[in-house]
Write a protein that holds these residues in place. Structure first.
Motif, PDB file in Angstrom:
ATOM      1  N   LYS A   1      -2.605  -2.690  -8.519  1.00 41.58           N
ATOM      2  CA  LYS A   1      -3.400  -1.573  -7.999  1.00 41.58           C
ATOM      3  C   LYS A   1      -4.853  -1.709  -8.433  1.00 41.58           C
ATOM      4  CE  LYS A   1      -2.646   2.625  -9.599  1.00 41.58           C
ATOM      5  NZ  LYS A   1      -2.085   3.982  -9.767  1.00 41.58           N
TER       6      LYS A   1
ATOM      7  N   VAL B   1      -3.541   1.077  -1.910  1.00 47.07           N
ATOM      8  CA  VAL B   1      -2.989   1.421  -3.219  1.00 47.07           C
ATOM      9  C   VAL B   1      -1.579   0.845  -3.328  1.00 47.07           C
ATOM     10  CG1 VAL B   1      -2.469   3.273  -4.844  1.00 47.07           C
ATOM     11  CG2 VAL B   1      -4.299   3.577  -3.159  1.00 47.07           C
TER      12      VAL B   1
ATOM     13  N   ARG C   1       2.084   0.192  -4.460  1.00 49.78           N
ATOM     14  CA  ARG C   1       3.100   1.104  -4.968  1.00 49.78           C
ATOM     15  C   ARG C   1       4.349   0.318  -5.375  1.00 49.78           C
ATOM     16  NH1 ARG C   1      -0.137   4.648  -5.797  1.00 49.78           N
ATOM     17  NH2 ARG C   1      -0.381   6.571  -4.609  1.00 49.78           N
TER      18      ARG C   1
ATOM     19  N   THR D   1       0.848  -1.189   0.000  1.00 47.71           N
ATOM     20  CA  THR D   1       0.000   0.000   0.000  1.00 47.71           C
ATOM     21  C   THR D   1       0.881   1.236   0.000  1.00 47.71           C
ATOM     22  OG1 THR D   1      -1.936   1.004   1.064  1.00 47.71           O
ATOM     23  CG2 THR D   1      -0.206   0.175   2.518  1.00 47.71           C
TER      24      THR D   1
END
Length: 654
Positions: free
Chosen positions: A297, A314, A316, A238
């Protein structure tokens, strides 16, 4: 794959077919679900800092190991050695009624030691020593996967918690794994240049554990030079400041599910995420780390939506390399005519399904539907009356924001600073046009604003805000020719900001608004994969109109250079080189305060070089202009150059 357990060393598996003088992958996998000294543990500490048991991390580690054992393939990087440590949740711990690894291969489970600090430390030291002992011509790649509790001290500085975290009598908070210690030490390995870190843990901070830095397990300051070919690719479950989640029904973590779905190109069930973008290389297609992150994502968002949850996670990626043009491939998939399409195969996790996964598949929603469903109907903002007092502003803003955790920081801690004038303003300089809120949950509040900046600045402004925990967030608002409308998205979890991001608003009139609307449909996913999705979910005429709008916005760059920049990115991602003409060069030349133009024109010419030879004079231009862009910034009052310390202060985040 011929991986065999080593009886004398629990957790170690060796590929005896891998040549000791050839290349090889050296993997360390750690999965921690059971924490004996956290909340509901068998010997919980007096203070557990709000941390408790997990139910998916050991299974995630097991499934990743199984994929390495049975599904992994990558030319040049056979698996040489794997170390696996797991602390699964057991029946009777907390509210658990089953063993987490029930039904898994007992030969694998029984060979894996518990993921205690001492065992993790020992495994990390031996993993490193194996790679340090390599002799030419052997080369290696390291792979590290951790799934379990994590926290972040600062950007990309995670502390990963072993199963006996807070073990008595000392309950030492630094008996944990430091990700900078790992990464820094790996850079000294002379024959192992490539490193992959897969970090499946939270990245929010815990106030009472701010002093926890993790242990120095490896020597991260050595009296030798680092490997000049060092490259590192990291995937984070995330974004910084956010939590990583698990499905309530058990199974794999969201990160683990999306990771294996992408690596195998066999998502189960197929939801509305865009398919992973693969790179064809001869008879195979490879999974590259940045493209995997983009897919993950979208996949995580689709899994959350299918479960009807209201959380934000999210994925990354972070890639650093001495060769920017070199890709970090993680796996290969046999290339077929349908390789780039999602395939339904054997279920990686049968317990984590869409509620209707066993029924006939429903048509995928149109691209961008997730954004439309995210917020309730938009409300026009009420303007403040002339000479309004603080209480009137408080009532008005609270009606717009719907949460005191947003209202009070907006009133007291918001600041707008002009990039060229250095003039500073408060919330009064923000003209809110409209707002929309997501359905509230006890833990998460989402807000979307459309606004203008009332103050003038030739370059733009930096918008900063400090939340109630004294963490600062900021975003840059470039100035366009007209009064640009921006879209600001704020997510607040448990009273703390976890997202504060601004975009060009679709509320802008004309081509600018249409370009912003097109970009909004794409930005939830990797843009190239999303453009490919547009080809399926939109009519050909609609897609053509999107690109015509992009061409028009680029042509009219003098009217709206910011919109032209967004349009150029859109056209590049759609590979619409003919529609770009050579206008991106003027975008680069005419607007020095938007350095993106230089990069975009460089990329356009790089792609066009595959069709016709590149003008040699352009190479010198690229080098010169890119160097200027790196040295220069907005035209501050010190003669047009950006003072580094000045810009650092403006962009500082808590």
């Amino acid at each position: 794959m011929p991986l065999q357990p080593v009886a004398a060393e629990p957790g170690l598996w060796i590929n005896r077919d891998c040549s000791p003088t050839g290349p090889g992958l050296h993997a360390l996998i750690i999965g921690v679900s059971r924490y004996d000294h956290l909340n509901e543990g068998v010997a919980a500490a007096p203070e557990t800092y709000g941390l408790g048991q997990l139910s998916v991390s050991a299974l995630t580690a097991y499934r990743f190991f199984s994929w390495l054992l049975n599904g992994y393939a990558l030319d040049g990087w056979p698996v040489a050695r794997v170390r696996l440590l797991m602390s699964p949740l057991r029946k009777g711990v907390g509210k658990t009624t089953t063993d987490e690894l029930e039904g898994c291969d007992p030969a694998i489970c029984e060979h894996a030691p518990e993921a205690t600090f001492d065992n993790c430390k020992n495994a990390i030291e031996k993993w490193y020593a194996d790679m340090e002992a390599l002799r030419p011509p052997a080369t290696g790649r390291s792979l590290f996967l951790f799934s379990g509790h994590g926290m972040e001290r600062r950007q990309n500085y995670q502390v990963l918690l072993p199963s006996d975290f807070l073990r008595p009598p000392g309950r030492l908070i630094n008996n944990a794994i430091s990700t900078p210690n790992l990464a820094d030490a790996l850079s000294y390995l002379s024959l192992v240049s490539s490193h992959v870190l897969l970090l499946d843990g939270c990245r929010n901070d815990i106030d009472k554990l701010r002093g926890a830095s993790g242990a120095k397990i490896l020597n991260d300051e050595q009296p030798i030079a680092v490997n000049p070919l060092f490259e590192k690719g990291a995937l984070y479950a995330t974004a910084s400041g956010l939590r990583a989640y698990s499905p309530k029904s058990g199974g794999l973590s969201l990160f683990g599910q999306a990771l294996l779905d992408g690596l195998s190109n066999k998502p189960e069930p197929v939801l509305d995420e865009a398919p992973i973008e693969l790179t064809r290389k001869g008879h195979v297609a490879t999974v590259e780390i940045n493209k995997l992150a983009s897919y993950m994502k979208g996949r995580v968002a689709a899994l959350i939506k299918a479960a009807k949850e209201s959380v934000v996670q999210v994925v990354r990626s972070e890639v650093s390399s001495s060769d920017p043009g070199k890709s970090i491939d993680l796996a290969e998939i046999p290339s077929t005519p349908d390789t780039d399409k999602p395939a339904v195969g054997i279920s990686i996790d049968s317990t984590w399904r869409s509620p209707k996964s066993t029924e006939a598949a429903e048509p995928a929603p149109a691209s961008g539907a997730w954004f439309r469903e995210r917020y309730q109907p938009e409300q026009k903002a009420v303007l403040a009356p002339p000479n309004a007092g603080r209480l009137e502003h408080l009532d008005r803003l609270h009606a717009i924001f719907g949460a005191e955790s947003v209202t009070y920081p907006w009133l007291d801690k918001l600041q707008i600073v002009g990039l060229s004038t250095h003039q500073s303003f408060g919330y009064e300089a923000i003209e809110i046009i409209s707002s929309a809120q997501a359905v509230k949950t006890p833990y998460l509040h989402r807000l979307q604003l459309h606004f203008r900046v009332a103050a003038d600045d030739a370059v733009g402004h930096v918008l900063t805000i400090e939340n109630e925990r004294q963490r600062r967030f900021c975003c840059v608002l470039p100035t366009d020719v007209d009064k640009t409308i921006f879209q600001l998205e704020i997510d607040v979890e448990d009273g703390d900001y976890i997202n504060f991001a601004a975009y060009l608003s679709p509320h802008n009139v004309g081509t600018t608004g249409r370009i912003a609307a097109a970009w909004e449909q794409l930005r939830a996913r990797d843009p190239l994969a999303a453009v490919q999705r547009l080809e399926v979910s939109h009519t050909a005429e609609t897609l053509a109109q999107v690109f015509r709008d992009g061409e028009e916005a680029l042509r009219l760059k003098l009217r709206a250079p910011l919109a032209a920049t967004v349009a150029t990115v859109l056209l590049l991602k759609g590979n619409q080189l003919d529609r770009m003409h050579d206008w991106a060069r003027n975008l680069a030349n005419w607007f020095p305060t938007i350095p993106d133009g230089v990069v975009l024109w460089t990329e356009q010419c790089r792609r066009m070089a595959a069709q016709k030879p590149l003008d040699p004079s352009l190479i010198a231009w690229f080098v010169s202009e890119l160097s200027v862009s790196l040295r220069s910034g907005p035209p501050f009052q010190n003669g047009g150059k950006c003072d580094a310390a000045q810009l650092s202060r403006l962009y500082q985040r808590g």
